[in-house]
Each structure stands twice: as structure tokens, then as C-alpha cells.
Motif scaffolding. Structure first.
Motif, mmCIF file in Angstrom:
data_model
loop_
_atom_site.group_PDB
_atom_site.id
_atom_site.type_symbol
_atom_site.label_atom_id
_atom_site.label_comp_id
_atom_site.label_asym_id
_atom_site.label_seq_id
_atom_site.Cartn_x
_atom_site.Cartn_y
_atom_site.Cartn_z
ATOM 1 N N TYR A 1 0.830 -1.207 0.000
ATOM 2 C CA TYR A 1 0.000 0.000 0.000
ATOM 3 C C TYR A 1 0.869 1.262 0.000
ATOM 4 C CZ TYR A 1 -3.193 3.635 1.590
ATOM 5 O OH TYR A 1 -3.911 4.790 1.693
ATOM 6 N N LEU B 1 -7.078 -4.435 -5.042
ATOM 7 C CA LEU B 1 -6.221 -5.607 -4.865
ATOM 8 C C LEU B 1 -7.053 -6.887 -4.903
ATOM 9 C CD1 LEU B 1 -3.226 -6.179 -4.427
ATOM 10 C CD2 LEU B 1 -3.641 -6.129 -1.968
ATOM 11 N N LEU C 1 -7.115 3.693 1.465
ATOM 12 C CA LEU C 1 -6.986 2.318 1.973
ATOM 13 C C LEU C 1 -8.152 1.434 1.535
ATOM 14 C CD1 LEU C 1 -5.214 0.432 3.575
ATOM 15 C CD2 LEU C 1 -6.395 1.142 5.650
ATOM 16 N N GLU D 1 -10.094 1.799 -1.142
ATOM 17 C CA GLU D 1 -9.947 1.543 -2.578
ATOM 18 C C GLU D 1 -8.817 0.558 -2.842
ATOM 19 O OE1 GLU D 1 -11.363 5.847 -4.452
ATOM 20 O OE2 GLU D 1 -9.266 5.562 -3.880
ATOM 21 N N TRP D 2 -7.737 0.686 -2.080
ATOM 22 C CA TRP D 2 -6.593 -0.207 -2.230
ATOM 23 C C TRP D 2 -7.008 -1.647 -1.997
ATOM 24 C CZ3 TRP D 2 -2.036 -1.310 -4.026
ATOM 25 C CH2 TRP D 2 -1.274 -2.322 -3.437
ATOM 26 N N TRP E 1 -4.613 5.420 -4.411
ATOM 27 C CA TRP E 1 -5.859 4.946 -3.811
ATOM 28 C C TRP E 1 -5.838 5.180 -2.308
ATOM 29 C CZ3 TRP E 1 -3.354 0.903 -6.874
ATOM 30 C CH2 TRP E 1 -3.877 0.776 -8.162
ATOM 31 N N TYR F 1 1.485 2.631 -3.360
ATOM 32 C CA TYR F 1 0.354 3.116 -4.143
ATOM 33 C C TYR F 1 -0.608 3.967 -3.316
ATOM 34 C CZ TYR F 1 2.086 -0.285 -7.463
ATOM 35 O OH TYR F 1 2.871 -0.980 -8.326
ATOM 36 N N GLY F 2 -0.188 4.402 -2.133
ATOM 37 C CA GLY F 2 -1.022 5.214 -1.258
ATOM 38 C C GLY F 2 -1.412 6.554 -1.856
#
Length: 176
Positions: A32, A48, A41, A43-44, A39, A35-36
């Protein structure tokens, strides 16, 4: 389904997809922290999960190229191409990982079996019983040693076992 993927810049999509496949294959998952900025958390977790599910389902169900792309019809062509490229290149790795995860459920293997059919003529409660019973002796190899397992079944229990084994055989044939 995978619409959140489009928040990721197109030039980073292939790298992200390969990292997801690495995670499926038991290597390091993407993090995360990397890619924080793209997106939040929630959305992450969603992107995923959806990406992982897409790869596992597509490979597990052995979908054709057309069926696989059809599931991506809401995505733009750049993302469809990236997913298709990743899927084609890593399909065998994903399949191997799926088979490994299923076979890891149990390490026990049937080595041999023997059966006997008996007729119970009476019991302590009923003087005239005449009920067929099956004694099933299994030799199961687990962690290198063979363990004997004995099971006694009546007609209904035997039929349930046969039905369960037939269903398991259908699943195995679908995986081939």
C-alpha cells in the motif's frame, strides 16, 4: 469491476499487475505504501481483491481470450491490453499457484484400500436385522508414514461417500 484500476497511471499498470501476480504466486505482494498516493486504503483493498480475483477466476476457469477480455469491457483499451499481456505471460505461473494452494489443503494421499461386505443379522435391540454393512480399510500416507484407517458404513452412508467422490472427480476433471 476493475474500474478503480484506471486511477493508476497507465504506465504503472503493468508493474502493478505483475506485483499482484507475484502475490498470488507466493512471492512479495505489492504494498500500500507504494500506491497510497493513488488509492485510499478502502480503494486499495478493493482494487487488490478485484484484481486477484480476476486473475484467479480467469485462469481457474480456463476462460478463453475472448471471455477474459469480455469481463474487462468497462476498462479503457490501455488497461485491457496491460491485463491481457500480464495474464498471457504469467498464466502458467498462476495455474501452478492455484494447484499448489489446493494440494496444500491436505498432504495425505491414499496408498491402498480394501473392503468387505458384511450382513448384520441381528443387534442387541432387534432380533432380525439383516442390514448390509461395508468395512472400508484405507492405507493413508501422510508425512512419509502410512496410517491405517477403518470405516464401517451402512447403505446410506456408502451412497453419500460415492456421491461425494463423484463430485470431487468432476471438479478434478474440470481443473485438467
Amino acid at each position: 469491476m476493475l474500474l478503480l484500476l484506471e486511477k493508476l497511471p497507465a504506465d504503472q499498470a503493468l508493474k502493478f499487475l505483475h506485483q499482484v501476480v507475484d502475490g498470488i504466486c507466493g512471492r512479495a505482494y505489492c504494498r500500500y505504501q507504494d500506491y497510497g498516493s493513488v488509492w485510499n486504503l478502502t480503494e486499495w483493498m478493493e482494487v487488490l481483491e478485484e484484481t486477484t480475483t480476476y486473475f484467479k477466476t480467469t485462469v481457474g476457469k480456463n476462460l478463453s481470450d475472448e471471455e477474459a477480455v469480455q469481463q474487462l469491457n468497462e476498462l479503457s483499451s490501455n488497461y485491457q491490453e496491460a491485463i491481457t499481456k500480464c495474464l498471457k505471460g504469467r498464466e502458467e505461473e498462476i495455474r501452478h499457484a492455484l494447484v499448489e494452494s489446493i494440494s496444500a489443503i491436505s498432504s495425505a494421499q491414499l496408498q491402498d484400500f480394501d473392503w468387505q461386505l458384511k450382513l448384520a443379522l441381528s443387534s442387541d435391540k432387534i432380533s432380525m436385522l439383516q442390514m448390509p454393512l461395508l468395512n472400508l480399510d484405507l492405507d493413508v500416507k501422510e508425512n512419509g508414514e502410512i496410517k491405517p484407517v477403518s470405516v464401517e458404513m451402512n447403505k446410506e452412508e456408502l451412497q453419500n461417500l460415492i456421491n461425494a467422490l463423484e463430485a470431487a472427480n468432476k471438479v478434478v476433471l474440470q481443473l485438467k
